[in-house]
Design an enzyme around this catalytic site. Structure first.
Site, PDB file in Angstrom:
ATOM      1  N   GLY A  17       0.826  -1.211   0.000  1.00  0.00           N
ATOM      2  CA  GLY A  17       0.000   0.000   0.000  1.00  0.00           C
ATOM      3  C   GLY A  17       0.858   1.259   0.000  1.00  0.00           C
ATOM      4  N   LEU A  68      -1.359 -16.887   9.592  1.00  0.00           N
ATOM      5  CA  LEU A  68      -0.103 -16.788   8.844  1.00  0.00           C
ATOM      6  C   LEU A  68       1.015 -17.321   9.736  1.00  0.00           C
ATOM      7  CD1 LEU A  68       1.540 -15.594   6.428  1.00  0.00           C
ATOM      8  CD2 LEU A  68       1.648 -13.454   7.725  1.00  0.00           C
ATOM      9  N   THR A  97     -10.701  -7.299   8.735  1.00  0.00           N
ATOM     10  CA  THR A  97      -9.267  -7.044   8.571  1.00  0.00           C
ATOM     11  C   THR A  97      -8.691  -6.421   9.835  1.00  0.00           C
ATOM     12  OG1 THR A  97      -9.432  -6.838   6.176  1.00  0.00           O
ATOM     13  CG2 THR A  97      -7.575  -5.725   7.223  1.00  0.00           C
ATOM     14  N   GLY A 107      -1.306 -13.300  17.487  1.00  0.00           N
ATOM     15  CA  GLY A 107      -1.003 -14.721  17.714  1.00  0.00           C
ATOM     16  C   GLY A 107       0.382 -15.058  17.170  1.00  0.00           C
ATOM     17  N   ARG A 111       3.654 -16.248  19.412  1.00  0.00           N
ATOM     18  CA  ARG A 111       4.405 -17.489  19.165  1.00  0.00           C
ATOM     19  C   ARG A 111       5.876 -17.216  18.880  1.00  0.00           C
ATOM     20  NH1 ARG A 111       6.180 -20.024  14.887  1.00  0.00           N
ATOM     21  NH2 ARG A 111       5.019 -18.742  13.393  1.00  0.00           N
ATOM     22  N   TYR A 150     -14.410   1.281  10.202  1.00  0.00           N
ATOM     23  CA  TYR A 150     -12.982   1.615  10.308  1.00  0.00           C
ATOM     24  C   TYR A 150     -12.646   2.057  11.729  1.00  0.00           C
ATOM     25  CZ  TYR A 150      -8.558   3.903   8.966  1.00  0.00           C
ATOM     26  OH  TYR A 150      -7.246   4.275   8.842  1.00  0.00           O
ATOM     27  N   GLN A 167      -2.076  -9.711  29.039  1.00  0.00           N
ATOM     28  CA  GLN A 167      -2.365 -11.121  29.318  1.00  0.00           C
ATOM     29  C   GLN A 167      -1.208 -12.050  28.946  1.00  0.00           C
ATOM     30  OE1 GLN A 167      -6.375 -11.928  28.028  1.00  0.00           O
ATOM     31  NE2 GLN A 167      -6.056 -14.130  28.069  1.00  0.00           N
ATOM     32  N   ARG A 191      -9.173  10.319  -1.168  1.00  0.00           N
ATOM     33  CA  ARG A 191      -8.638  11.148  -0.088  1.00  0.00           C
ATOM     34  C   ARG A 191      -8.386  12.553  -0.598  1.00  0.00           C
ATOM     35  NH1 ARG A 191      -4.727   7.097   3.356  1.00  0.00           N
ATOM     36  NH2 ARG A 191      -4.546   5.909   1.445  1.00  0.00           N
TER      37      ARG A 191
HETATM   38  P1  NAD Z   1      -3.489   1.706   1.686  1.00  0.00           P
HETATM   39  O1  NAD Z   1      -4.900   1.361   1.384  1.00  0.00           O
HETATM   40  O2  NAD Z   1      -2.654   2.282   0.609  1.00  0.00           O
HETATM   41  O3  NAD Z   1      -2.721   0.431   2.252  1.00  0.00           O
HETATM   42  C1  NAD Z   1      -3.339  -0.635   2.933  1.00  0.00           C
HETATM   43  C2  NAD Z   1      -2.745  -1.927   2.407  1.00  0.00           C
HETATM   44  O4  NAD Z   1      -3.328  -3.034   3.126  1.00  0.00           O
HETATM   45  C3  NAD Z   1      -3.055  -2.160   0.938  1.00  0.00           C
HETATM   46  O5  NAD Z   1      -1.874  -2.551   0.268  1.00  0.00           O
HETATM   47  C4  NAD Z   1      -4.094  -3.275   0.934  1.00  0.00           C
HETATM   48  O6  NAD Z   1      -4.076  -4.042  -0.230  1.00  0.00           O
HETATM   49  C5  NAD Z   1      -3.687  -4.042   2.171  1.00  0.00           C
HETATM   50  N1  NAD Z   1      -4.757  -4.843   2.768  1.00  0.00           N
HETATM   51  C6  NAD Z   1      -6.039  -4.438   3.022  1.00  0.00           C
HETATM   52  N2  NAD Z   1      -6.724  -5.457   3.576  1.00  0.00           N
HETATM   53  C7  NAD Z   1      -5.861  -6.508   3.686  1.00  0.00           C
HETATM   54  C8  NAD Z   1      -5.981  -7.828   4.173  1.00  0.00           C
HETATM   55  N3  NAD Z   1      -7.131  -8.294   4.683  1.00  0.00           N
HETATM   56  N4  NAD Z   1      -4.900  -8.643   4.120  1.00  0.00           N
HETATM   57  C9  NAD Z   1      -3.739  -8.185   3.605  1.00  0.00           C
HETATM   58  N5  NAD Z   1      -3.560  -6.948   3.125  1.00  0.00           N
HETATM   59  C10 NAD Z   1      -4.622  -6.106   3.164  1.00  0.00           C
HETATM   60  O7  NAD Z   1      -3.519   2.669   2.958  1.00  0.00           O
HETATM   61  P2  NAD Z   1      -2.340   3.429   3.703  1.00  0.00           P
HETATM   62  O8  NAD Z   1      -2.634   4.864   3.660  1.00  0.00           O
HETATM   63  O9  NAD Z   1      -1.012   2.947   3.246  1.00  0.00           O
HETATM   64  O10 NAD Z   1      -2.584   2.937   5.205  1.00  0.00           O
HETATM   65  C11 NAD Z   1      -1.770   1.937   5.812  1.00  0.00           C
HETATM   66  C12 NAD Z   1      -2.194   1.782   7.272  1.00  0.00           C
HETATM   67  O11 NAD Z   1      -2.035   3.020   7.965  1.00  0.00           O
HETATM   68  C13 NAD Z   1      -3.666   1.373   7.432  1.00  0.00           C
HETATM   69  O12 NAD Z   1      -3.754   0.437   8.491  1.00  0.00           O
HETATM   70  C14 NAD Z   1      -4.341   2.655   7.823  1.00  0.00           C
HETATM   71  O13 NAD Z   1      -5.468   2.426   8.618  1.00  0.00           O
HETATM   72  C15 NAD Z   1      -3.239   3.378   8.592  1.00  0.00           C
HETATM   73  N6  NAD Z   1      -3.452   4.848   8.538  1.00  0.00           N
HETATM   74  C16 NAD Z   1      -3.164   5.560   7.409  1.00  0.00           C
HETATM   75  C17 NAD Z   1      -3.405   6.927   7.385  1.00  0.00           C
HETATM   76  C18 NAD Z   1      -3.091   7.781   6.181  1.00  0.00           C
HETATM   77  O14 NAD Z   1      -3.352   8.986   6.221  1.00  0.00           O
HETATM   78  N7  NAD Z   1      -2.525   7.260   5.122  1.00  0.00           N
HETATM   79  C19 NAD Z   1      -3.928   7.559   8.510  1.00  0.00           C
HETATM   80  C20 NAD Z   1      -4.227   6.791   9.636  1.00  0.00           C
HETATM   81  C21 NAD Z   1      -3.961   5.430   9.646  1.00  0.00           C
HETATM   82  N1  UDP Z   2      -1.808 -17.402  14.561  1.00  0.00           N
HETATM   83  C1  UDP Z   2      -1.180 -17.159  13.358  1.00  0.00           C
HETATM   84  N2  UDP Z   2       0.150 -17.403  13.272  1.00  0.00           N
HETATM   85  C2  UDP Z   2       0.900 -17.882  14.298  1.00  0.00           C
HETATM   86  C3  UDP Z   2       0.241 -18.110  15.526  1.00  0.00           C
HETATM   87  C4  UDP Z   2      -1.115 -17.859  15.626  1.00  0.00           C
HETATM   88  O1  UDP Z   2      -1.789 -16.738  12.393  1.00  0.00           O
HETATM   89  O2  UDP Z   2       2.105 -18.060  14.129  1.00  0.00           O
HETATM   90  C5  UDP Z   2      -3.234 -17.124  14.655  1.00  0.00           C
HETATM   91  C6  UDP Z   2      -4.002 -18.363  15.055  1.00  0.00           C
HETATM   92  O3  UDP Z   2      -4.698 -18.818  13.911  1.00  0.00           O
HETATM   93  C7  UDP Z   2      -4.963 -17.886  16.110  1.00  0.00           C
HETATM   94  C8  UDP Z   2      -4.621 -16.429  16.352  1.00  0.00           C
HETATM   95  O4  UDP Z   2      -3.412 -16.182  15.699  1.00  0.00           O
HETATM   96  O5  UDP Z   2      -6.285 -17.941  15.660  1.00  0.00           O
HETATM   97  C9  UDP Z   2      -4.487 -16.102  17.802  1.00  0.00           C
HETATM   98  O6  UDP Z   2      -3.471 -16.898  18.352  1.00  0.00           O
HETATM   99  P1  UDP Z   2      -3.396 -17.178  19.909  1.00  0.00           P
HETATM  100  O7  UDP Z   2      -2.238 -18.098  20.138  1.00  0.00           O
HETATM  101  O8  UDP Z   2      -3.403 -15.923  20.668  1.00  0.00           O
HETATM  102  O9  UDP Z   2      -4.783 -17.849  20.228  1.00  0.00           O
HETATM  103  P2  UDP Z   2      -5.355 -19.310  19.998  1.00  0.00           P
HETATM  104  O10 UDP Z   2      -4.471 -20.038  19.020  1.00  0.00           O
HETATM  105  O11 UDP Z   2      -5.322 -19.922  21.345  1.00  0.00           O
HETATM  106  O12 UDP Z   2      -6.714 -19.054  19.472  1.00  0.00           O
HETATM  107  N1  UDP Z   3     -12.640  16.164   1.214  1.00  0.00           N
HETATM  108  C1  UDP Z   3     -13.027  17.147   0.330  1.00  0.00           C
HETATM  109  N2  UDP Z   3     -12.983  16.864  -1.009  1.00  0.00           N
HETATM  110  C2  UDP Z   3     -12.535  15.684  -1.492  1.00  0.00           C
HETATM  111  C3  UDP Z   3     -12.128  14.680  -0.584  1.00  0.00           C
HETATM  112  C4  UDP Z   3     -12.195  14.952   0.765  1.00  0.00           C
HETATM  113  O1  UDP Z   3     -13.428  18.252   0.724  1.00  0.00           O
HETATM  114  O2  UDP Z   3     -12.518  15.527  -2.733  1.00  0.00           O
HETATM  115  C5  UDP Z   3     -12.677  16.466   2.665  1.00  0.00           C
HETATM  116  C6  UDP Z   3     -13.375  15.421   3.522  1.00  0.00           C
HETATM  117  O3  UDP Z   3     -14.762  15.663   3.579  1.00  0.00           O
HETATM  118  C7  UDP Z   3     -12.694  15.639   4.865  1.00  0.00           C
HETATM  119  C8  UDP Z   3     -11.269  16.038   4.479  1.00  0.00           C
HETATM  120  O4  UDP Z   3     -11.338  16.501   3.133  1.00  0.00           O
HETATM  121  O5  UDP Z   3     -13.288  16.699   5.553  1.00  0.00           O
HETATM  122  C9  UDP Z   3     -10.264  14.905   4.578  1.00  0.00           C
HETATM  123  O6  UDP Z   3     -10.784  13.806   3.859  1.00  0.00           O
HETATM  124  P1  UDP Z   3      -9.979  12.431   3.675  1.00  0.00           P
HETATM  125  O7  UDP Z   3     -10.929  11.466   3.073  1.00  0.00           O
HETATM  126  O8  UDP Z   3      -8.695  12.680   2.988  1.00  0.00           O
HETATM  127  O9  UDP Z   3      -9.578  11.970   5.146  1.00  0.00           O
HETATM  128  P2  UDP Z   3     -10.386  11.845   6.528  1.00  0.00           P
HETATM  129  O10 UDP Z   3     -11.752  12.410   6.392  1.00  0.00           O
HETATM  130  O11 UDP Z   3     -10.389  10.387   6.803  1.00  0.00           O
HETATM  131  O12 UDP Z   3      -9.558  12.637   7.467  1.00  0.00           O
END
Ligand code: NAD
Ligand code: UDP
Ligand code: UDP
Length: 331
Positions: A17, A68, A97, A107, A111, A150, A167, A191
């Protein structure tokens, strides 16, 4: 005898991303081995294509809502769509997600005894009643609105991080990221910075939502990545949460005018309706980051916007820009 690498093995979820690709690049520069895990929901191969030839970089297509099993020393958990348009596209998957994804990375961290950092967000403060927002503020979030998948997903992920810490003794770090911008934002993710820059470059109307007097504070991606890496590498036992963002606050209308000026565009500003639950103001209090991490942003908005504009000039036209999420709608 087999030689074992002493280099840090770092997992970056959401590594293809916008922020993740910059983080992978920085970690490789710092000498780490990087495993990038992404399901390409909003990220793209192009974002990390230039890293694929690096022998210290590995890419795995995987959805973090499924377990994973890999061996790593550190985990940055960034996987989650971040723009309102993308995270509302499949809101149930967004919650999964954030929440199931957090359980799986925790998890994994439990581990492997890896240190794990959560990319949380200023959205956990909701439409804040306290300004600027400091980490002690608990927020003002609608639990059932269009942004809740979100906001509440990220809040629950923070809860899980601190519960695994209490924990199971998991070594956690939590950063609350405020609006960040820069090259490799998706040109059509809705955005504000990417929208305004793309509109200005194409000579389209600049769409300001509401009266444009709502505020945001924009952090350049390099500053943000530096804050995340500092948080991960601090050994003082400070887990956070810590705000990472640029405290310089602008109205959305100010941003629109600045983008028009810097692109030398003929675009006009037009007003459109404000989306539901849009926060009225947002600005981080970063005193904790300054005190604990000696971190502060350095890139001014104008400077960061110029670099972002330069990047978006490389995109030919609106119609040819990919919208990767559409391919994954009926997963
Ligand atoms: P982005 O959408 O470009 O990146 C997110 C990435 O996560 C993407 O590559 C997407 O394909 C991947 N992804 C989504 N769901 C997934 C899943 N289930 N398994 C594996 N991959 C998955 O957004 P970003 O701006 O790079 O944001 C990255 C992180 O930072 C996010 O967690 C976001 O909430 C956090 N964040 C970003 C901002 C910002 O302003 N950019 C602000 C606050 C928090
Ligand atoms: N998990 C994973 N990778 C690891 C270890 C755990 O993806 O290497 C995942 C696993 O599927 C589990 C989750 O992480 O559902 C939480 O793990 P935890 O050991 O805390 O809980 P439990 O296995 O007892 O549910
Ligand atoms: N916004 C806007 N025009 C656009 C896109 C966003 O005026 O074309 C505004 C949106 O309503 C918000 C601010 O810009 O008030 C930031 O929006 P963004 O989606 O980037 O981030 P977030 O709202 O999550 O902070």
């Amino acid at each position: 005898m087999k030689e074992y690498s002493l280099r840090k093995r770092v997992l970056v979820t959401g590594g293809a991303g916008f922020l993740g690709s910059h983080l992978c690049e920085r970690l490789l520069r710092d000498g780490c081995e990087v495993l990038c895990v992404d399901n390409f929901f909003t990220g793209t191969r192009q974002n990390i294509e230039y890293l694929l030839t690096n022998p210290s970089f590995e890419l795995l297509r995987h959805d973090i809502t499924f377990p994973l099993y890999v061996e790593v020393d550190e985990i940055y958990n960034l996987a989650c769509p971040a723009s309102p348009v993308h995270y509302q596209f499949d809101s149930v998957q967004t919650v999964k997600t954030s929440v199931v994804g957090a359980i799986n990375v925790l998890g994994l961290a439990k581990r492997t005894k890896a240190r794990v950092l959560q990319a949380s967000t200023s959205e956990i403060y909701g439409d804040p009643r306290v300004h600027p927002q400091s980490e002690t503020y608990w927020g003002h979030v609608n639990p059932i609105g269009p942004r809740s998948c979100y906001d509440e997903g990220k809040r629950c992920a923070e809860t899980l991080f601190f519960d695994y810490h209490r924990q199971h003794g998991t070594d956690i770090r939590v950063v609350r990221i405020f609006n960040t911008y820069g090259p490799r934002m998706h040109p059509r993710d809705g955005r504000v910075v990417s929208n305004f820059v793309v509109q200005a470059l194409l000579g389209e109307d600049i769409t300001v939502y509401g009266d444009g007097l709502q505020t945001r504070s924009f952090c350049y991606v390099d500053d943000l990545v530096d804050g995340m890496v500092r948080m991960m590498s601090n050994d003082s036992g400070f887990s956070g949460p810590v705000n990472i963002g640029n405290p310089q606050e602008f109205t959305v209308l100010d941003l629109a005018k600045l983008v028009v000026k810097l692109t030398n565009s003929s675009s006009k500003v037009v007003f459109r309706s404000l989306p539901g639950d849009d926060p009225k103001q947002r600005k981080p209090d970063i005193s904790l980051a300054i005190r604990e991490l000696d971190w502060r942003p350095h890139v001014r908005l104008e400077e960061g916007l110029l670099a972002t504009i330069e990047y978006f000039r490389g995109f030919p036209s609106k119609s040819s820009t990919p919208v990767p999420m559409e391919r994954t709608r009926n997963r």
